[in-house]
Motif scaffolding. Structure first.
Motif, PDB file in Angstrom:
ATOM      1  N   CYS A 557      69.402 100.999  -7.539  1.00  0.00           N
ATOM      2  CA  CYS A 557      70.488 101.782  -6.962  1.00  0.00           C
ATOM      3  C   CYS A 557      71.760 101.638  -7.806  1.00  0.00           C
ATOM      4  N   ASP A 558      72.675 102.565  -7.620  1.00  0.00           N
ATOM      5  CA  ASP A 558      73.963 102.539  -8.309  1.00  0.00           C
ATOM      6  C   ASP A 558      75.007 102.054  -7.311  1.00  0.00           C
ATOM      7  N   GLN A 559      75.269 100.759  -7.310  1.00  0.00           N
ATOM      8  CA  GLN A 559      76.198 100.217  -6.325  1.00  0.00           C
ATOM      9  C   GLN A 559      77.637 100.631  -6.610  1.00  0.00           C
ATOM     10  N   SER A 560      77.949 100.926  -7.848  1.00  0.00           N
ATOM     11  CA  SER A 560      79.308 101.393  -8.134  1.00  0.00           C
ATOM     12  C   SER A 560      79.571 102.749  -7.501  1.00  0.00           C
ATOM     13  N   ALA A 561      78.537 103.583  -7.433  1.00  0.00           N
ATOM     14  CA  ALA A 561      78.657 104.886  -6.768  1.00  0.00           C
ATOM     15  C   ALA A 561      78.225 104.819  -5.308  1.00  0.00           C
ATOM     16  N   ASN A 562      77.700 103.657  -4.892  1.00  0.00           N
ATOM     17  CA  ASN A 562      77.198 103.454  -3.521  1.00  0.00           C
ATOM     18  C   ASN A 562      76.083 104.440  -3.192  1.00  0.00           C
ATOM     19  N   THR A 563      75.190 104.674  -4.138  1.00  0.00           N
ATOM     20  CA  THR A 563      74.089 105.611  -3.926  1.00  0.00           C
ATOM     21  C   THR A 563      72.775 105.035  -4.425  1.00  0.00           C
ATOM     22  N   CYS A 564      71.721 105.554  -3.842  1.00  0.00           N
ATOM     23  CA  CYS A 564      70.359 105.213  -4.253  1.00  0.00           C
ATOM     24  C   CYS A 564      69.556 106.499  -4.189  1.00  0.00           C
ATOM     25  N   SER A 565      68.975 106.919  -5.295  1.00  0.00           N
ATOM     26  CA  SER A 565      68.307 108.214  -5.375  1.00  0.00           C
ATOM     27  C   SER A 565      66.790 108.034  -5.359  1.00  0.00           C
ATOM     28  N   ILE A 566      66.144 108.646  -4.355  1.00  0.00           N
ATOM     29  CA  ILE A 566      64.698 108.503  -4.155  1.00  0.00           C
ATOM     30  C   ILE A 566      64.021 109.839  -4.396  1.00  0.00           C
ATOM     31  N   PRO A 567      63.165 109.953  -5.421  1.00  0.00           N
ATOM     32  CA  PRO A 567      62.441 111.210  -5.630  1.00  0.00           C
ATOM     33  C   PRO A 567      61.298 111.369  -4.622  1.00  0.00           C
ATOM     34  N   VAL A 568      61.146 112.600  -4.114  1.00  0.00           N
ATOM     35  CA  VAL A 568      60.079 112.904  -3.156  1.00  0.00           C
ATOM     36  C   VAL A 568      59.295 114.095  -3.695  1.00  0.00           C
ATOM     37  N   PRO A 569      58.104 113.864  -4.250  1.00  0.00           N
ATOM     38  CA  PRO A 569      57.317 114.947  -4.846  1.00  0.00           C
ATOM     39  C   PRO A 569      56.900 115.994  -3.818  1.00  0.00           C
ATOM     40  N   ALA A 570      56.414 117.114  -4.327  1.00  0.00           N
ATOM     41  CA  ALA A 570      55.946 118.208  -3.473  1.00  0.00           C
ATOM     42  C   ALA A 570      54.438 118.387  -3.666  1.00  0.00           C
ATOM     43  N   PRO A 571      53.599 117.917  -2.701  1.00  0.00           N
ATOM     44  CA  PRO A 571      53.948 117.355  -1.400  1.00  0.00           C
ATOM     45  C   PRO A 571      53.921 115.822  -1.444  1.00  0.00           C
ATOM     46  N   ALA A 572      54.552 115.202  -0.423  1.00  0.00           N
ATOM     47  CA  ALA A 572      54.512 113.742  -0.315  1.00  0.00           C
ATOM     48  C   ALA A 572      55.229 113.305   0.956  1.00  0.00           C
ATOM     49  N   PHE A 573      54.989 112.053   1.290  1.00  0.00           N
ATOM     50  CA  PHE A 573      55.797 111.330   2.268  1.00  0.00           C
ATOM     51  C   PHE A 573      56.238 110.040   1.594  1.00  0.00           C
ATOM     52  N   ALA A 574      57.510 109.692   1.739  1.00  0.00           N
ATOM     53  CA  ALA A 574      58.031 108.464   1.145  1.00  0.00           C
ATOM     54  C   ALA A 574      58.654 107.611   2.237  1.00  0.00           C
ATOM     55  N   LEU A 575      58.275 106.345   2.274  1.00  0.00           N
ATOM     56  CA  LEU A 575      58.883 105.388   3.192  1.00  0.00           C
ATOM     57  C   LEU A 575      59.736 104.440   2.362  1.00  0.00           C
ATOM     58  N   VAL A 576      61.045 104.478   2.597  1.00  0.00           N
ATOM     59  CA  VAL A 576      62.002 103.689   1.823  1.00  0.00           C
ATOM     60  C   VAL A 576      62.372 102.457   2.633  1.00  0.00           C
TER      61      VAL A 576
END
Length: 664
Positions: A557-576
């Motif tokens: 994650c990018d703590q300086s931007a306070n973000t975490c980017s999770i890719p979700v393919p088509a199709p898929a289910f992601a559990l973070v």
């Protein structure tokens, strides 16, 4: 070769007497005192068999990519703590349970209490390791006229009268023995499975209460409750009641049942027994509550329940009902979030009503479509995504459980299907359907703490999103992508921020998160499903154990931007997993699995060193071993039933239930 765990084999006694526990080795091998027993299966070619619904090869076209396309970046802002609105009540990890049609219980659970289905034990163990327990209902239309008998030929515990079927689903009346309940009790001892049973309600004025009397005695604390009537709003249509049958008639029949129980001295616990009304859609739930059924019989009721399928395929089975639907035309109905939110809207008042009355509210039977489901839909990856979205929608709307139905070989929607009987001796194993993957994932979504609260924060009907909280703090995110797009253009990134922004809280996005993916090539795929890199195998190839290398993706994650980017393919289910503890809670260090101890293949052969066998037989020195059911043992496991002379000792160690394997 149909695989069973034998609870009465003398040879199993021999192996257990020599070792406190055995570790399962690669298939067709057993470890015994450091020596492998190599098991040889039949090499005769399997005969051809008719492709039943459970193995239907139909593959549909996935719905077109949406136009306009889905957003490829989806911002998700979460509070770091103190969340108390737009969340469900705490949900237990076993929320997504299983409903097994009573008429196929002997195929799914085991031949009898001495021969349990190994694959079923493994499938239940997978869920228990993640959620702590699993709930299973044995019932359905076939429970309504089921009759307890003292015995059946050849040790059979259940039989069907196929010449006397009734109703639009051609349900055969059943007879069963107490061994069905002992089978369930033995499964509970090995896998912490808890049960719902159904009362035969065909004659509500003279209900047979034998299943209540013996169910309480045999299943004890593993018994959850008894369904009092399965879909009573359809009784008139099925010819079980007069055409004038109404909600108030049902109310009166429950009163008669309550009085019969009060007068039955063989029923020790007379409170919190019954599950009502388990209606489909002919009556509204409110019309049943308005009879006063809950206030009048509150002490006798365990839970309130409904049953609902989003569609039906009945016309395909019964031409008199009209032209059947084309599965291709309705596939899209299962791949948009508004399908689940629209379906649940009929029950929002009832879930609140149940909470007000202190009762669980259960979806007692559901799946993709009644009358066995649709080819190409019910057995596709799309069904796995739909079942997950439907389950989370129900959890968010304060259902307390949802039971997904399993039928026989003629059902497309089964979570799992034992092999056809003519294939077992040729090595055919179980077929695990897509909705079982949904149950496996749902157990991880909610975890074992019974504290998860679900929040629906969906922004687009093609990409449902749920946040999972415990004690007001976010622990997981559930991300869907219903779109099939092999170009990669419909993959989206969920950009997560915890705290900061408009929350008024300090930045709290972690330095990294872990992600598990449920994947397939297309929503129309019929196999090659993986959960975190592992699979339960192809059709007729599963023993209920996950195979493959576990793959948990770490995202920085990018703590300086306070973000975490999770890719979700088509199709898929992601559990973070937003915290390490939330991942650890659903990551068993070792999973108890159950290797084969007996099969129906008499053509196989086994070699055992005679010197080992000569010194191994017997149960000397086991009198004081906990877990044994031998006379004089210290076990309290009264439900671990044995039907043959000589009892089985199942050792319980820190690793869990103990089994060894052999084949005959």
């Amino acid at each position: 070769m149909r695989s069973f765990l034998s609870l009465s084999s003398p040879f199993l006694w021999a192996v257990l007497a020599a070792a406190q526990y055995a570790i399962y080795q690669p298939k067709n091998q057993v470890i015994y005192g450091g020596t492998y027993l190599h098991l040889t299966a039949s090499t005769t070619a399997a005969p051809a068999f008719t492709n039943a619904a459970a193995y239907d090869p139909t593959v549909l076209n996935p719905p077109a990519v949406p136009n306009p396309p889905i957003p490829t970046s989806v911002p998700i802002q979460l509070q770091s703590s103190g969340v108390s609105s737009n969340v469900s009540a705490p949900v237990n990890g076993a929320f997504m349970g299983i409903s097994i049609e009573m008429s196929v219980a002997n195929q799914v659970l085991g031949k009898n209490s001495s021969l349990l289905q190994v694959a079923f034990l493994n499938l239940m163990s997978n869920l228990v390791e993640r959620a702590g327990w699993v709930q299973v209902r044995v019932g359905g239309n076939s429970q309504e006229s089921a009759e307890l008998v003292s015995s059946l030929p050849n040790g059979t515990m259940l039989a069907k009268d196929v010449n006397n079927t009734s109703g639009p689903t051609s349900t055969p009346p059943l007879i069963y023995t107490l061994d069905l309940l002992y089978t369930m009790g033995n499964i509970s001892k090995l896998t912490n499975t808890h049960w719902y049973l159904g009362i035969p309600f065909i004659d509500a004025q003279n209900v047979s209460l034998a299943i209540v009397e013996h169910g309480q005695t045999i299943l004890g604390s593993n018994l959850l409750g008894f369904q009092a009537g399965n879909e009573p709003d359809l009784y008139a249509a099925h010819g079980h009641r007069p055409s004038t049958y109404s909600q108030f008639d049902y109310f009166g029949e429950i009163g008669t049942l309550v009085q019969q129980v009060a007068n039955d001295s063989a029923i020790s616990n007379k409170n919190n027994l019954f599950i009502v009304p388990s209606i489909q859609v002919t009556w509204t739930p409110e019309s049943v509550w308005n009879t006063g059924i809950v206030s009048s019989y509150s002490n006798s009721l365990y839970a309130l329940a409904v049953e609902r399928y989003p569609d039906d395929n009945c016309a395909a089975l019964y031409p008199s009902l009209g032209a059947p639907q084309n599965p291709q035309d309705i596939f899209i109905n299962y791949l948009q979030h508004n399908a689940s939110t629209g379906l649940v809207s009929s029950y929002v008042n009832s879930s609140a009503f149940a909470q007000q009355n202190g009762k669980p509210f259960i979806m007692f039977e559901t799946n993709t479509a009644s009358c066995s489901g649709f080819p190409g839909i019910s057995n596709s990856f799309g069904a796995a995504l739909w079942a997950l979205d439907w389950s989370m929608t129900m959890a968010y709307n304060n259902f307390t459980a949802a039971l997904f139905h399993v039928g026989g070989q003629n059902a497309y929607y089964n979570l799992f299907t034992p092999p056809p009987s003519n294939q077992t001796k040729y090595g055919a194993e179980w077929t695990v359907g897509p909705v079982y993957y949904s149950a496996l994932v749902m157990a991880e979504v909610l975890g074992p703490h019974n504290a998860s609260q679900v929040s629906d924060i969906t922004q687009n009907i093609n990409t449902p999103i749920y946040a999972i909280y415990e004690n007001g703090a976010p622990t997981k995110l559930a991300l869907f992508n219903f779109v099939t797009d092999p170009t990669g253009a419909s993959t989206y990134n969920a950009v997560i921020s915890i705290g900061g922004g408009s929350t008024g809280q300090s930045n709290a996005t972690p330095s990294q998160v872990q992600v598990k993916y449920l994947l397939a090539d297309s929503v129309s795929s019929k196999g090659n499903f993986t959960w975190a890199g592992q699979t339960l195998g192809a059709a007729l190839k599963s023993d209920g154990r996950l195979n493959g290398t576990l793959n948990v993706t770490t995202v920085q994650c990018d703590q300086s931007a306070n973000t975490c980017s999770i890719p979700v393919p088509a199709p898929a289910f992601a559990l973070v997993f937003l915290t390490s503890g939330s991942l650890q809670a659903v990551s068993p260090s070792s999973t108890v699995t159950f290797p084969t101890s007996a099969t129906t293949n008499t053509g196989s052969n086994i070699y055992i060193d005679p010197s080992m066998l000569a010194t191994a037989y017997g149960h000397s020195g086991m009198e004081n071993i906990r877990g044994a059911t031998s006379p004089g043992s210290l076990s309290g496991a009264s439900t671990l039933h044995t039907t043959l002379s000589g009892a089985l000792a199942i050792f319980v160690s820190a690793l869990g239930a103990v089994v060894v394997a052999w084949r005959w």
